[in-house]
Write a protein that holds these residues in place. Structure first.
Motif, short mmCIF file in Angstrom:
data_model
loop_
_atom_site.label_atom_id
_atom_site.label_comp_id
_atom_site.label_asym_id
_atom_site.label_seq_id
_atom_site.Cartn_x
_atom_site.Cartn_y
_atom_site.Cartn_z
N LEU A 71 80.71 65.37 17.94
CA LEU A 71 79.82 65.12 19.07
C LEU A 71 79.77 66.33 20.00
N LEU A 72 80.93 66.88 20.32
CA LEU A 72 81.00 68.01 21.26
C LEU A 72 80.42 69.28 20.65
N LYS A 73 80.62 69.47 19.34
CA LYS A 73 80.04 70.64 18.69
C LYS A 73 78.52 70.55 18.68
N GLU A 74 77.99 69.36 18.48
CA GLU A 74 76.54 69.17 18.52
C GLU A 74 75.97 69.53 19.89
N CYS A 75 76.81 69.43 20.92
CA CYS A 75 76.39 69.79 22.28
C CYS A 75 76.52 71.28 22.55
N GLY A 76 77.05 72.02 21.58
CA GLY A 76 77.13 73.47 21.72
C GLY A 76 78.45 74.01 22.23
N TYR A 77 79.47 73.14 22.35
CA TYR A 77 80.76 73.61 22.84
C TYR A 77 81.55 74.29 21.72
N ASN A 78 82.52 75.09 22.12
CA ASN A 78 83.43 75.77 21.20
C ASN A 78 84.60 74.82 20.94
N VAL A 79 84.64 74.23 19.75
CA VAL A 79 85.55 73.09 19.51
C VAL A 79 86.60 73.39 18.45
N THR A 80 87.84 73.00 18.78
CA THR A 80 88.94 72.97 17.83
C THR A 80 89.45 71.53 17.77
N GLY A 81 89.60 70.99 16.57
CA GLY A 81 90.11 69.63 16.40
C GLY A 81 91.39 69.64 15.60
N ILE A 82 92.44 69.02 16.12
CA ILE A 82 93.71 68.99 15.40
C ILE A 82 94.13 67.55 15.11
N ASP A 83 94.91 67.40 14.06
CA ASP A 83 95.48 66.10 13.71
C ASP A 83 96.70 66.35 12.82
N ASP A 101 82.39 73.83 8.70
CA ASP A 101 83.01 75.16 8.67
C ASP A 101 82.92 75.87 10.00
N VAL A 102 82.35 75.21 11.00
CA VAL A 102 82.20 75.81 12.32
C VAL A 102 83.25 75.27 13.29
N ILE A 103 83.50 73.97 13.20
CA ILE A 103 84.59 73.39 13.99
C ILE A 103 85.92 73.85 13.38
N ASN A 104 86.85 74.25 14.23
CA ASN A 104 88.14 74.74 13.76
C ASN A 104 89.10 73.56 13.59
N PHE A 105 89.07 72.94 12.42
CA PHE A 105 89.95 71.81 12.13
C PHE A 105 91.30 72.32 11.63
N LEU A 106 92.38 71.87 12.28
CA LEU A 106 93.72 72.36 11.95
C LEU A 106 94.71 71.20 11.91
N GLN A 107 95.66 71.28 10.97
CA GLN A 107 96.75 70.31 10.95
C GLN A 107 97.83 70.78 11.92
N MET A 108 98.18 69.89 12.85
CA MET A 108 99.13 70.29 13.89
C MET A 108 99.66 69.04 14.58
N ASP A 109 100.92 69.10 15.01
CA ASP A 109 101.50 68.01 15.77
C ASP A 109 101.16 68.16 17.25
N ALA A 110 100.96 67.04 17.92
CA ALA A 110 100.52 67.06 19.31
C ALA A 110 101.57 67.61 20.26
N ASP A 111 102.83 67.58 19.85
CA ASP A 111 103.90 68.05 20.73
C ASP A 111 104.36 69.47 20.41
N ASP A 112 103.70 70.12 19.46
CA ASP A 112 104.12 71.46 19.06
C ASP A 112 102.88 72.26 18.66
N LEU A 113 102.12 72.69 19.67
CA LEU A 113 100.86 73.39 19.43
C LEU A 113 101.11 74.87 19.17
N SER A 114 100.38 75.44 18.22
CA SER A 114 100.58 76.85 17.86
C SER A 114 99.70 77.80 18.66
#
Length: 257
Positions: A71-83, A101-114
């Protein structure tokens, strides 16, 4: 014990990724998307009135099948999504279509961000914080990666308060009856629901008075100001959701670094 519980939570969401993704796809193709679009863009525009959308860096923590990120990428924001769930991230990338391929999807824990300190203008999440095993650590880590003046937007509810409160249990059971009486889809009738209840019994926020608890925790870890909107559910839920979750209204917590 903590590592085992983390694995249990990840396994639960991995197994539920397909059906949860189906719910997100329904949202992306229906009226709920517009409700969320209006609320999110209003919050962000008010926070950064002089910034272009593509200059605003947003971190979607616990993106799941990608609803907020898409939703946020469709609005033109620079988005990174982690899970932390690889299965959820796979669904998110697929659901994103041309944005996969535009949204930066990354595997990551919420308490230990890289990410480096002061990396994002906005952090946003929905139905995530109740899952946290160490919420204070997460809130401090989220503050670290926000830029000075950055905003944290947390949407959540006291989903499992009924496990600790007889009155809440009665209200929860009334919700289930009302859903049945109106012939609506029951969002709580999902696979492995009992497994999630068992996990929720061990999670620290399940029995806390929220959002009051969160407000205190966020101020304690250094956020400059914190406020809550306990009626945000009126803006983001359609009739079906309001009947399903009458006893667990969604709240919004806003925090400024």
């Amino acid at each position: 014990m903590e590592k085992k519980l983390t694995k249990d939570i990840q396994d639960y969401w991995d197994k539920r990724s397909e059906t949860y993704s189906e719910l997100n796809i329904t949202e992306l193709n229906g009226s709920r998307k517009n409700l969320w679009h209006n609320v999110l863009t209003d919050l962000i525009q008010k926070a950064f009135p002089d910034k272009n959308n593509d200059d605003i860096k947003i971190l979607d923590i616990g993106t799941g099948p990608g609803f907020f990120s898409i939703l946020l990428k469709e609005c033109g924001y620079n988005v990174t999504g982690i899970d932390s769930s690889t299965e959820m991230l796979g669904r998110a990338k697929s659901n994103a279509g041309k944005y996969g391929d535009v949204i930066n999807f990354l595997q990551m824990d919420a308490d230990d961000l890289s990410f480096e300190d002061d990396s994002f203008d906005v952090i946003v999440n929905r139905n995530v914080t109740w899952n946290l095993q160490n919420p204070e650590t997460c809130y401090a880590e989220w503050r670290r990666v926000l830029k000075p003046g950055g905003r944290l937007f947390v949407f959540d509810a006291n989903w499992y308060a009924y496990l600790f409160d007889d009155e809440k249990l009665h209200e929860y059971e009334e919700d289930r009856e009302n859903v049945k009486d109106e012939g609506l889809f029951d969002f709580n009738d999902v696979e492995n629901a009992e497994k999630m209840e068992q996990i929720a019994l061990t999670l620290p926020l399940s029995k806390e008075d929220r959002p009051k608890w969160d407000e205190n925790a966020l101020l304690k870890c250094g956020f400059l100001s914190v406020s809550s909107d306990t009626e945000i559910w009126k803006k983001v839920w359609d009739r079906e959701e309001q009947v399903n979750f009458a006893s667990t209204p969604m709240f919004l917590i806003q925090a400024v670094k």
